[in-house]
Design a protein around this motif. Structure first.
Motif, PDB file in Angstrom:
ATOM      1  N   LEU A   1      69.920  38.279  40.508  1.00  0.00           N
ATOM      2  CA  LEU A   1      69.337  39.366  41.306  1.00  0.00           C
ATOM      3  C   LEU A   1      67.985  39.797  40.751  1.00  0.00           C
ATOM      4  N   ALA A   2      67.885  39.896  39.439  1.00  0.00           N
ATOM      5  CA  ALA A   2      66.601  40.270  38.826  1.00  0.00           C
ATOM      6  C   ALA A   2      65.527  39.237  39.158  1.00  0.00           C
ATOM      7  N   GLN A   3      65.900  37.977  39.153  1.00  0.00           N
ATOM      8  CA  GLN A   3      64.934  36.918  39.477  1.00  0.00           C
ATOM      9  C   GLN A   3      64.475  37.002  40.927  1.00  0.00           C
ATOM     10  N   LEU A   4      65.263  37.648  41.779  1.00  0.00           N
ATOM     11  CA  LEU A   4      64.877  37.865  43.175  1.00  0.00           C
ATOM     12  C   LEU A   4      64.129  39.177  43.373  1.00  0.00           C
ATOM     13  N   GLY A   5      63.947  39.935  42.300  1.00  0.00           N
ATOM     14  CA  GLY A   5      63.177  41.174  42.395  1.00  0.00           C
ATOM     15  C   GLY A   5      63.988  42.448  42.478  1.00  0.00           C
ATOM     16  N   TYR A   6      65.306  42.377  42.321  1.00  0.00           N
ATOM     17  CA  TYR A   6      66.150  43.576  42.366  1.00  0.00           C
ATOM     18  C   TYR A   6      66.182  44.258  41.001  1.00  0.00           C
ATOM     19  N   ARG A   7      66.244  45.586  41.021  1.00  0.00           N
ATOM     20  CA  ARG A   7      66.503  46.355  39.794  1.00  0.00           C
ATOM     21  C   ARG A   7      68.010  46.350  39.607  1.00  0.00           C
ATOM     22  N   VAL A   8      68.464  45.920  38.443  1.00  0.00           N
ATOM     23  CA  VAL A   8      69.884  45.650  38.288  1.00  0.00           C
ATOM     24  C   VAL A   8      70.395  46.016  36.904  1.00  0.00           C
ATOM     25  N   LYS A   9      71.657  46.447  36.886  1.00  0.00           N
ATOM     26  CA  LYS A   9      72.406  46.702  35.659  1.00  0.00           C
ATOM     27  C   LYS A   9      73.739  45.974  35.767  1.00  0.00           C
ATOM     28  N   GLU A  10      74.411  45.864  34.644  1.00  0.00           N
ATOM     29  CA  GLU A  10      75.729  45.252  34.600  1.00  0.00           C
ATOM     30  C   GLU A  10      76.755  46.321  34.240  1.00  0.00           C
ATOM     31  N   MET A  11      77.905  46.330  34.954  1.00  0.00           N
ATOM     32  CA  MET A  11      78.991  47.238  34.601  1.00  0.00           C
ATOM     33  C   MET A  11      79.818  46.565  33.501  1.00  0.00           C
ATOM     34  N   ILE A  12      79.688  47.080  32.281  1.00  0.00           N
ATOM     35  CA  ILE A  12      80.422  46.475  31.179  1.00  0.00           C
ATOM     36  C   ILE A  12      81.916  46.765  31.322  1.00  0.00           C
ATOM     37  N   GLY A  13      82.695  45.785  30.963  1.00  0.00           N
ATOM     38  CA  GLY A  13      84.148  45.909  31.077  1.00  0.00           C
ATOM     39  C   GLY A  13      84.695  45.283  32.335  1.00  0.00           C
ATOM     40  N   GLY A  14      83.866  45.188  33.391  1.00  0.00           N
ATOM     41  CA  GLY A  14      84.280  44.549  34.629  1.00  0.00           C
ATOM     42  C   GLY A  14      85.500  45.189  35.271  1.00  0.00           C
ATOM     43  N   ILE A  15      86.093  44.428  36.181  1.00  0.00           N
ATOM     44  CA  ILE A  15      87.262  44.928  36.897  1.00  0.00           C
ATOM     45  C   ILE A  15      88.425  45.175  35.930  1.00  0.00           C
ATOM     46  N   GLU A  16      88.461  44.416  34.822  1.00  0.00           N
ATOM     47  CA  GLU A  16      89.537  44.617  33.847  1.00  0.00           C
ATOM     48  C   GLU A  16      89.552  46.046  33.334  1.00  0.00           C
ATOM     49  N   TYR A  17      88.408  46.533  32.880  1.00  0.00           N
ATOM     50  CA  TYR A  17      88.389  47.890  32.335  1.00  0.00           C
ATOM     51  C   TYR A  17      88.423  48.938  33.435  1.00  0.00           C
ATOM     52  N   TRP A  18      87.956  48.614  34.622  1.00  0.00           N
ATOM     53  CA  TRP A  18      88.119  49.514  35.758  1.00  0.00           C
ATOM     54  C   TRP A  18      89.612  49.793  35.958  1.00  0.00           C
ATOM     55  N   ILE A  19      90.406  48.722  35.960  1.00  0.00           N
ATOM     56  CA  ILE A  19      91.847  48.856  36.150  1.00  0.00           C
ATOM     57  C   ILE A  19      92.489  49.521  34.936  1.00  0.00           C
ATOM     58  N   ARG A  20      92.099  49.113  33.724  1.00  0.00           N
ATOM     59  CA  ARG A  20      92.695  49.667  32.508  1.00  0.00           C
ATOM     60  C   ARG A  20      92.422  51.159  32.369  1.00  0.00           C
ATOM     61  N   GLU A  21      91.316  51.634  32.954  1.00  0.00           N
ATOM     62  CA  GLU A  21      91.032  53.069  32.887  1.00  0.00           C
ATOM     63  C   GLU A  21      91.713  53.843  34.007  1.00  0.00           C
ATOM     64  N   GLY A  22      92.508  53.157  34.822  1.00  0.00           N
ATOM     65  CA  GLY A  22      93.320  53.836  35.829  1.00  0.00           C
ATOM     66  C   GLY A  22      92.591  54.134  37.117  1.00  0.00           C
ATOM     67  N   PHE A  23      91.533  53.394  37.424  1.00  0.00           N
ATOM     68  CA  PHE A  23      90.771  53.637  38.644  1.00  0.00           C
ATOM     69  C   PHE A  23      91.321  52.801  39.799  1.00  0.00           C
ATOM     70  N   PRO A  24      91.109  53.224  41.043  1.00  0.00           N
ATOM     71  CA  PRO A  24      91.707  52.534  42.187  1.00  0.00           C
ATOM     72  C   PRO A  24      91.091  51.155  42.441  1.00  0.00           C
ATOM     73  N   VAL A  25      91.935  50.288  42.989  1.00  0.00           N
ATOM     74  CA  VAL A  25      91.547  48.928  43.339  1.00  0.00           C
ATOM     75  C   VAL A  25      92.008  48.658  44.764  1.00  0.00           C
ATOM     76  N   GLU A  26      91.134  48.076  45.567  1.00  0.00           N
ATOM     77  CA  GLU A  26      91.466  47.684  46.937  1.00  0.00           C
ATOM     78  C   GLU A  26      91.809  46.205  46.972  1.00  0.00           C
ATOM     79  N   SER A  27      92.803  45.865  47.783  1.00  0.00           N
ATOM     80  CA  SER A  27      93.144  44.464  48.019  1.00  0.00           C
ATOM     81  C   SER A  27      93.624  44.337  49.455  1.00  0.00           C
TER      82      SER A  27
END
Length: 157
Positions: free
Chosen positions: A108-134
């Motif tokens: 994305l950065a190479q295409l010109g977007y301003r971008v950050k990375e969410m550290i921990g990914g979906i694993e830590y999203w789930i481990r912290e008890g946040f909702p997941v859609e499926s």
């Protein structure tokens, strides 16, 4: 402790404060943690688009509600139709053992977007008890007490 050389943690001494400040500022410039992403999304006006860079199987298995599905391999051909170049992007993938979000952020950065990375990914999203859609709907598990405070979306650190 009077002898830092005896400490394995200080075998390589800490950087001078000005260098440390530059390093930690850079980390925060390029990364956001799951708690901050969640708090931003909950605000109703996060100021960014959250991109799940995993393939279809991962997306269907479960993703962050409100995320945009854009697998890394499809970024060059689909990003322009899904993302506004004026709006920052935060990418995520599986977790700390996967650099898929980093590859997506780079693409994305190479295409010109301003971008950050969410550290921990979906694993830590789930481990912290946040909702997941499926395909089965929205699911929310209890927070893992070894990774997140129970009953709070922030660690207050």
């Amino acid at each position: 402790m009077n002898n830092p050389a005896a400490s394995p943690a200080l075998h390589v001494p800490p950087a001078p404060p000005i260098e440390a400040a530059a390093f930690f500022t850079a980390r925060l410039t390029f990364q956001a943690d799951v708690s901050d992403v969640r708090a931003s999304l909950d605000s109703g006006d996060p100021g960014f688009v959250l991109v799940d860079s995993r393939g279809s199987a991962g997306w269907q298995q479960g993703h962050v509600p409100g995320a945009v599905h854009l697998p890394t391999a499809e970024i060059p051909t689909r990003a322009a139709s899904l993302l506004d170049p004026q709006v920052p992007v935060i990418t995520y993938c599986w977790g700390p053992g996967c650099d898929g979000a980093t590859r997506a952020a780079l693409a994305l950065a190479q295409l010109g977007y301003r971008v950050k990375e969410m550290i921990g990914g979906i694993e830590y999203w789930i481990r912290e008890g946040f909702p997941v859609e499926s395909l089965a709907g929205t699911e929310q598990r209890e927070a893992d007490p070894l990774t997140a405070p129970i009953g709070s979306i922030t660690c207050a650190c």
